[in-house]
Motif scaffolding. Structure first.
Motif, short mmCIF file in Angstrom:
data_model
loop_
_atom_site.label_atom_id
_atom_site.label_comp_id
_atom_site.label_asym_id
_atom_site.label_seq_id
_atom_site.Cartn_x
_atom_site.Cartn_y
_atom_site.Cartn_z
N ASP A 36 62.11 16.57 103.94
CA ASP A 36 61.28 15.38 104.16
C ASP A 36 60.00 15.75 104.92
OD1 ASP A 36 60.57 12.70 104.11
OD2 ASP A 36 61.66 12.22 105.93
N GLY A 37 60.15 16.59 105.96
CA GLY A 37 58.99 17.01 106.74
C GLY A 37 58.02 17.86 105.94
N LEU A 38 58.57 18.79 105.14
CA LEU A 38 57.71 19.65 104.32
C LEU A 38 56.99 18.85 103.24
CD1 LEU A 38 59.93 22.84 103.86
CD2 LEU A 38 57.88 22.58 105.27
N TYR A 39 57.69 17.86 102.68
CA TYR A 39 57.07 16.97 101.69
C TYR A 39 55.85 16.28 102.31
CZ TYR A 39 56.93 13.52 97.87
OH TYR A 39 56.55 12.74 96.80
N SER A 40 56.04 15.81 103.55
CA SER A 40 54.93 15.15 104.25
C SER A 40 53.83 16.15 104.59
CB SER A 40 55.45 14.49 105.54
OG SER A 40 56.39 13.50 105.25
N LEU A 41 54.21 17.38 104.97
CA LEU A 41 53.23 18.40 105.34
C LEU A 41 52.35 18.77 104.14
CD1 LEU A 41 52.43 20.06 107.83
CD2 LEU A 41 53.94 21.88 107.01
N ILE A 42 52.96 18.93 102.98
CA ILE A 42 52.18 19.20 101.77
C ILE A 42 51.28 18.02 101.46
CG2 ILE A 42 52.37 19.52 99.27
CD1 ILE A 42 54.85 21.20 99.77
N SER A 43 51.77 16.81 101.69
CA SER A 43 50.96 15.61 101.45
C SER A 43 49.71 15.58 102.32
CB SER A 43 51.79 14.35 101.68
OG SER A 43 52.84 14.25 100.76
N VAL A 44 49.83 16.12 103.56
CA VAL A 44 48.67 16.18 104.45
C VAL A 44 47.57 17.03 103.82
CG1 VAL A 44 47.81 17.03 106.67
CG2 VAL A 44 49.97 15.81 106.57
N GLY A 45 47.95 18.22 103.37
CA GLY A 45 46.96 19.10 102.73
C GLY A 45 46.35 18.47 101.50
N LEU A 46 47.17 17.80 100.70
CA LEU A 46 46.66 17.16 99.49
C LEU A 46 45.77 15.98 99.82
CD1 LEU A 46 49.90 17.29 97.30
CD2 LEU A 46 47.92 18.81 97.21
N SER A 86 51.73 20.28 92.48
CA SER A 86 52.16 20.83 93.78
C SER A 86 53.46 20.18 94.23
CB SER A 86 51.08 20.60 94.84
OG SER A 86 49.88 21.26 94.50
N LEU A 87 53.55 18.85 94.12
CA LEU A 87 54.76 18.14 94.54
C LEU A 87 55.94 18.43 93.61
CD1 LEU A 87 53.18 14.70 95.54
CD2 LEU A 87 53.99 16.51 97.06
N ILE A 88 55.66 18.56 92.31
CA ILE A 88 56.72 18.90 91.36
C ILE A 88 57.28 20.28 91.67
CG2 ILE A 88 57.18 19.48 88.94
CD1 ILE A 88 55.18 17.25 88.18
N GLY A 89 56.39 21.23 91.98
CA GLY A 89 56.83 22.58 92.33
C GLY A 89 57.67 22.60 93.59
N MET A 90 57.24 21.84 94.60
CA MET A 90 57.98 21.80 95.86
C MET A 90 59.37 21.19 95.67
SD MET A 90 58.60 19.39 98.56
CE MET A 90 59.05 19.57 100.28
N CYS A 91 59.46 20.10 94.89
CA CYS A 91 60.75 19.47 94.64
C CYS A 91 61.68 20.40 93.85
CB CYS A 91 60.55 18.16 93.88
SG CYS A 91 59.80 16.83 94.85
N SER A 92 61.12 21.11 92.89
CA SER A 92 61.92 22.03 92.07
C SER A 92 62.49 23.15 92.93
CB SER A 92 61.07 22.62 90.94
OG SER A 92 60.57 21.59 90.10
N PHE A 93 61.66 23.72 93.80
CA PHE A 93 62.12 24.81 94.68
C PHE A 93 63.22 24.33 95.62
CE2 PHE A 93 61.85 26.99 98.78
CZ PHE A 93 62.08 28.31 98.38
N SER A 94 63.04 23.14 96.21
CA SER A 94 64.03 22.60 97.14
C SER A 94 65.35 22.33 96.44
CB SER A 94 63.51 21.31 97.78
OG SER A 94 62.35 21.56 98.53
#
Length: 299
Positions: A36-46, A86-94
């Motif tokens: 959840d935190g990493l999802y939010s962190l990536i959202s900050v950069g985006l 970017s979000l699809i890649g992050m969800c797939s890795f997790s």
């Protein structure tokens, strides 16, 4: 409230939740909360990237106009494609990583602190999502729509975490306590699988714009009806092309007149005005190209 200010509010709150999620998740060894935190962190950069693109789109300087003679509306769908991938890649890795944890026997997490975090996160995400949705009603920005969808994803994710850890808390001292170690990685797998679909929807919409796919029939209908009326009045045929690129509409109408039919300048201007009035009601920036030809067949 301006589009830029709304994005800044979103970035500020996202940064807070990102730091809270990562620190809290590491403290209680919860891969779900870290996710959840990493999802939010990536959202900050985006979101920062969204600000950069927004500044580029809104820059009306002469130098920018010469560098991009056909405008910069395509920057917006290009950004949305990048954010979505970017979000699809992050969800797939997790999902892959947590599935391996499930196969290894799971991971024990203290559900009490996890429930507290999930409750804070759920309420916060809901508040920001509603804030963006309310302020975007007048602006109708695709960037803010994507931003709202990201907060919707965060809200649903946090709600799922809240429900999952609440159930785990109730099961930890019962006969089904063997489920507890599988709860945390299992929720990551399910959440990752579900939340791939939110950015996937944005990706498909932006990709259609980038390849100049025709807008839907509902958007075309008002212009189509006006073009058909004009064609009937002048005993002509017409061809309408209409695409949406970011916050702009590109419209081309070709009227095919009879061989001996001549239109005055006043008549052509009147036709252009009628089309422009219909398009102006769509509340989007637009480019309109209307041509008149005298030939028996389309070339």
């Amino acid at each position: 409230m301006t589009e830029r200010n709304i994005l800044l509010v979103s970035i500020g709150v996202t940064t807070l939740f990102a730091l809270l999620g990562v620190v809290w998740g590491v403290a209680i060894d919860s891969s779900m909360i870290i996710f959840d935190g990493l999802y939010s962190l990536i959202s900050v950069g985006l979101s920062f990237l969204s600000l950069v693109v927004l500044k580029q789109i809104q820059d009306k300087g002469a130098t920018e106009d010469s560098r991009y003679p056909f405008g910069k509306a395509h920057f917006e769908p290009l950004l949305i494609v990048f954010k979505s991938l970017s979000l699809i890649g992050m969800c797939s890795f997790s999902a892959i990583n947590s599935f391996s944890v499930l196969l290894a026997g799971g991971r024990s997490v203290a559900p009490g602190p996890a429930v507290i975090y999930a409750l804070i996160s759920t309420l916060g995400c809901l508040a920001v999502m509603l804030f963006i949705q309310r302020n975007n009603k007048l602006i109708e920005s695709n960037l803010l729509t994507v931003e709202k969808n990201e907060w919707l994803g965060d809200f649903l994710l946090s709600l799922g975490v809240l429900i999952g850890f609440s159930a785990t808390y109730m099961l930890q001292d019962g006969r089904y306590n063997w489920i507890v170690p599988y709860a945390d990685p299992g929720m990551v797998v399910m959440a990752s699988g579900i939340f791939i679909f939110l950015p996937l929807k944005s990706f498909i919409g932006a990709a259609r714009e980038m390849i100049f796919y025709q807008v839907n029939d509902q958007s075309m209908k008002p212009v189509e009806n006006e073009a058909a009326d004009i064609a009937n009045e002048y005993n002509a045929k017409y061809k309408l092309r209409m695409v949406s690129i970011g916050r702009e509409l590109n419209i081309e109408v070709n009227f095919l007149l009879e061989e001996n039919r001549l239109l005055s300048v006043e008549e052509m201007d009147a036709i252009r005005s009628r089309i422009a009035i219909v398009v102006s009601k769509m509340k989007k920036q637009h480019w309109i190209n209307i041509t008149f030809t005298q030939q028996p067949l389309w070339l």
